[in-house]
Design a protein around this motif. Structure first.
Motif, mmCIF file in Angstrom:
data_model
loop_
_atom_site.group_PDB
_atom_site.id
_atom_site.type_symbol
_atom_site.label_atom_id
_atom_site.label_comp_id
_atom_site.label_asym_id
_atom_site.label_seq_id
_atom_site.Cartn_x
_atom_site.Cartn_y
_atom_site.Cartn_z
ATOM 1 N N GLY A 74 -13.723 33.712 5.465
ATOM 2 C CA GLY A 74 -12.479 33.015 5.155
ATOM 3 C C GLY A 74 -12.702 31.541 4.895
ATOM 4 N N THR A 75 -11.596 30.829 4.720
ATOM 5 C CA THR A 75 -11.619 29.387 4.486
ATOM 6 C C THR A 75 -11.047 28.667 5.698
ATOM 7 N N LEU A 76 -11.735 27.651 6.153
ATOM 8 C CA LEU A 76 -11.287 26.841 7.289
ATOM 9 C C LEU A 76 -10.986 25.447 6.782
ATOM 10 N N ARG A 77 -9.711 25.036 6.860
ATOM 11 C CA ARG A 77 -9.279 23.740 6.331
ATOM 12 C C ARG A 77 -9.016 22.782 7.489
ATOM 13 N N ILE A 78 -9.683 21.621 7.468
ATOM 14 C CA ILE A 78 -9.551 20.628 8.537
ATOM 15 C C ILE A 78 -9.251 19.275 7.916
ATOM 16 N N ASN A 79 -8.274 18.580 8.469
ATOM 17 C CA ASN A 79 -7.857 17.264 7.989
ATOM 18 C C ASN A 79 -8.233 16.208 9.014
ATOM 19 N N GLY A 80 -8.678 15.045 8.541
ATOM 20 C CA GLY A 80 -8.995 13.956 9.461
ATOM 21 C C GLY A 80 -9.276 12.678 8.705
ATOM 22 N N GLY A 81 -9.360 11.582 9.425
ATOM 23 C CA GLY A 81 -9.739 10.329 8.807
ATOM 24 C C GLY A 81 -11.192 10.362 8.356
ATOM 25 N N PRO A 108 -7.354 31.921 13.319
ATOM 26 C CA PRO A 108 -8.401 32.594 12.538
ATOM 27 C C PRO A 108 -9.712 32.615 13.319
ATOM 28 N N THR A 109 -10.514 33.650 13.098
ATOM 29 C CA THR A 109 -11.789 33.738 13.801
ATOM 30 C C THR A 109 -12.709 32.580 13.429
ATOM 31 N N SER A 110 -12.570 32.074 12.197
ATOM 32 C CA SER A 110 -13.407 30.940 11.788
ATOM 33 C C SER A 110 -13.088 29.703 12.610
ATOM 34 N N LEU A 111 -11.796 29.466 12.884
ATOM 35 C CA LEU A 111 -11.413 28.316 13.701
ATOM 36 C C LEU A 111 -11.863 28.513 15.139
ATOM 37 N N ARG A 112 -11.734 29.736 15.629
ATOM 38 C CA ARG A 112 -12.174 30.001 17.007
ATOM 39 C C ARG A 112 -13.674 29.724 17.139
ATOM 40 N N ALA A 113 -14.455 30.119 16.139
ATOM 41 C CA ALA A 113 -15.893 29.875 16.174
ATOM 42 C C ALA A 113 -16.196 28.385 16.121
ATOM 43 N N PHE A 114 -15.435 27.645 15.305
ATOM 44 C CA PHE A 114 -15.639 26.205 15.194
ATOM 45 C C PHE A 114 -15.322 25.521 16.524
ATOM 46 N N ILE A 115 -14.215 25.908 17.136
ATOM 47 C CA ILE A 115 -13.813 25.331 18.425
ATOM 48 C C ILE A 115 -14.868 25.622 19.490
ATOM 49 N N ASP A 116 -15.381 26.851 19.500
ATOM 50 C CA ASP A 116 -16.407 27.216 20.489
ATOM 51 C C ASP A 116 -17.640 26.324 20.345
ATOM 52 N N MET A 117 -18.005 26.008 19.102
ATOM 53 C CA MET A 117 -19.174 25.147 18.896
ATOM 54 C C MET A 117 -18.906 23.744 19.410
ATOM 55 N N PRO A 155 -22.342 31.660 7.390
ATOM 56 C CA PRO A 155 -22.428 31.414 5.948
ATOM 57 C C PRO A 155 -21.269 32.008 5.158
ATOM 58 N N GLY A 156 -20.508 32.919 5.776
ATOM 59 C CA GLY A 156 -19.370 33.520 5.085
ATOM 60 C C GLY A 156 -18.110 32.690 5.129
ATOM 61 N N VAL A 157 -18.142 31.555 5.829
ATOM 62 C CA VAL A 157 -16.965 30.694 5.953
ATOM 63 C C VAL A 157 -17.062 29.543 4.957
ATOM 64 N N GLU A 158 -15.984 29.300 4.237
ATOM 65 C CA GLU A 158 -15.898 28.146 3.345
ATOM 66 C C GLU A 158 -15.162 27.028 4.072
ATOM 67 N N LEU A 159 -15.840 25.903 4.282
ATOM 68 C CA LEU A 159 -15.230 24.757 4.964
ATOM 69 C C LEU A 159 -14.585 23.830 3.943
ATOM 70 N N ASP A 160 -13.314 23.531 4.154
ATOM 71 C CA ASP A 160 -12.566 22.612 3.281
ATOM 72 C C ASP A 160 -12.149 21.426 4.151
ATOM 73 N N LEU A 161 -12.913 20.326 4.073
ATOM 74 C CA LEU A 161 -12.675 19.151 4.904
ATOM 75 C C LEU A 161 -12.014 18.071 4.057
ATOM 76 N N VAL A 162 -10.880 17.588 4.504
ATOM 77 C CA VAL A 162 -10.119 16.581 3.757
ATOM 78 C C VAL A 162 -10.094 15.285 4.553
ATOM 79 N N ALA A 163 -10.737 14.242 4.022
ATOM 80 C CA ALA A 163 -10.754 12.927 4.665
ATOM 81 C C ALA A 163 -9.543 12.154 4.187
ATOM 82 N N GLU A 164 -8.566 12.027 5.057
ATOM 83 C CA GLU A 164 -7.300 11.395 4.685
ATOM 84 C C GLU A 164 -6.890 10.413 5.779
ATOM 85 N N GLY A 165 -6.567 9.205 5.380
ATOM 86 C CA GLY A 165 -6.235 8.198 6.375
ATOM 87 C C GLY A 165 -4.885 8.407 7.020
#
Length: 297
Positions: free
Chosen positions: A94-101, A282-291, A121-131
């Motif tokens: 899946g896709t994991l979208r995270i917003n931050g500065g 989502p399982t992708s977010l749960r995995a990210f949080i665990d890390m 490797p099956g997760v697409e990370l979409d990171l948005v740097a936004e103030g």
């Protein structure tokens, strides 16, 4: 009647959530014309108008509200079932979208992201740097990263980085001409490098000493909207800047900058990863949080 497709239903939910064809199209990775065509096809399929459209706004009709109310739990259950099956096969996708500065996203790139992409490797990370601060749910993000004091109270927060301080700093050359103030009110006699927040407001410098809190709209003829540029301006002797310590640390260590009012500069909670606790995770977010929790950050 042609039965609507799952893709059409998800397109409708995206428009309904964001109240915007542009934002929904960007989120779905399709053009606005393709999205409009999908919505018209869905409305033809169900035989009812689902959205009121004007050149400036999008809103739900009564039929649209009823459909969205039924779809939300159904789609949530479907997503959970698909993730459960994938999890049984040892897959996280899946896709994991995270917003931050900008600084928050940089920290993720330096810490969690490399190992996360290696493990999943099956997760697409979409990171948005936004103030600017955004409503991560409304804007379609799975999580956000902000300073602890900026995390909404209804969110679950996981520490990502250590506590930090904002420091008032200036060059020795500037202070040789303009002696350092002893108390925050003394800033009224100085040139301060002011900061414009993404909201458009100017940042009020906040100080704390022995439970005495002071917030000052400092004077100055220079306003910037970037911490690194503020440090560079202070290095050039243009005045006193008030920035997160990591931005100024190198210049402080080698003496190109010195602190001002250091005993008035409090430690504040550092960066936190935050997410809503009231929706399916989502399982992708749960995995990210665990890390993050196990110290990958």
């Amino acid at each position: 009647m042609n039965k609507p497709t799952l893709t059409d239903l998800r397109a409708f939910m995206a428009v309904a959530e964001h109240r915007s064809f542009r934002q929904a199209a960007d989120l779905l990775g399709i053009t606005r014309s393709t999205l409009s065509h999908a919505i018209r096809g869905l409305e033809d399929s169900v035989g009812a108008r689902l959205l009121h459209r004007t050149t400036r706004s999008v809103s739900l009709t009564e039929a649209g509200k009823r459909l969205l109310g039924r779809l939300d739990p159904l789609m949530s259950d479907l997503d959970a079932a698909l993730e459960e099956v994938a999890g049984e096969q040892g897959l996280t996708t899946g896709t994991l979208r995270i917003n931050g500065g900008e600084n928050a996203i940089r920290l993720l790139l330096q810490t969690v992201v490399p190992e996360f992409l290696k493990r999943y490797p099956g997760v697409e990370l979409d990171l948005v740097a936004e103030g600017r601060l955004v409503d991560i749910v409304e804007q379609g993000f799975d999580a956000g990263v902000r300073l602890g004091e900026a995390v909404p109270k209804d969110m679950v927060a996981v520490r990502l980085g250590p506590d930090i301080r904002f420091l008032a700093v200036a060059s020795p050359a500037y202070l040789a001409v303009h002696p350092a103030p002893k108390v925050p009110d003394g800033l009224s006699k100085h040139q301060c490098i002011r900061q414009r927040l993404p909201s458009g407001k100017r940042y009020r410098w906040e100080f704390l000493k022995r439970r005495q809190e002071v917030a000052i709209d400092v004077p100055g003829v220079l306003t910037l909207d970037n911490n690194q540029l503020m440090v560079e301006a202070a290095l050039d002797g243009l005045g006193i800047a008030y920035v997160p310590e990591p931005y100024a640390r190198d210049a402080l260590d080698d003496g190109r900058l010195v602190t001002v009012l250091e005993d008035w500069c409090p430690v504040i909670p550092g960066l936190f990863l935050y997410f809503p606790g009231t929706r399916h995770m989502p399982t992708s977010l749960r995995a990210f949080i665990d890390m993050v929790r196990t110290g990958a950050a």
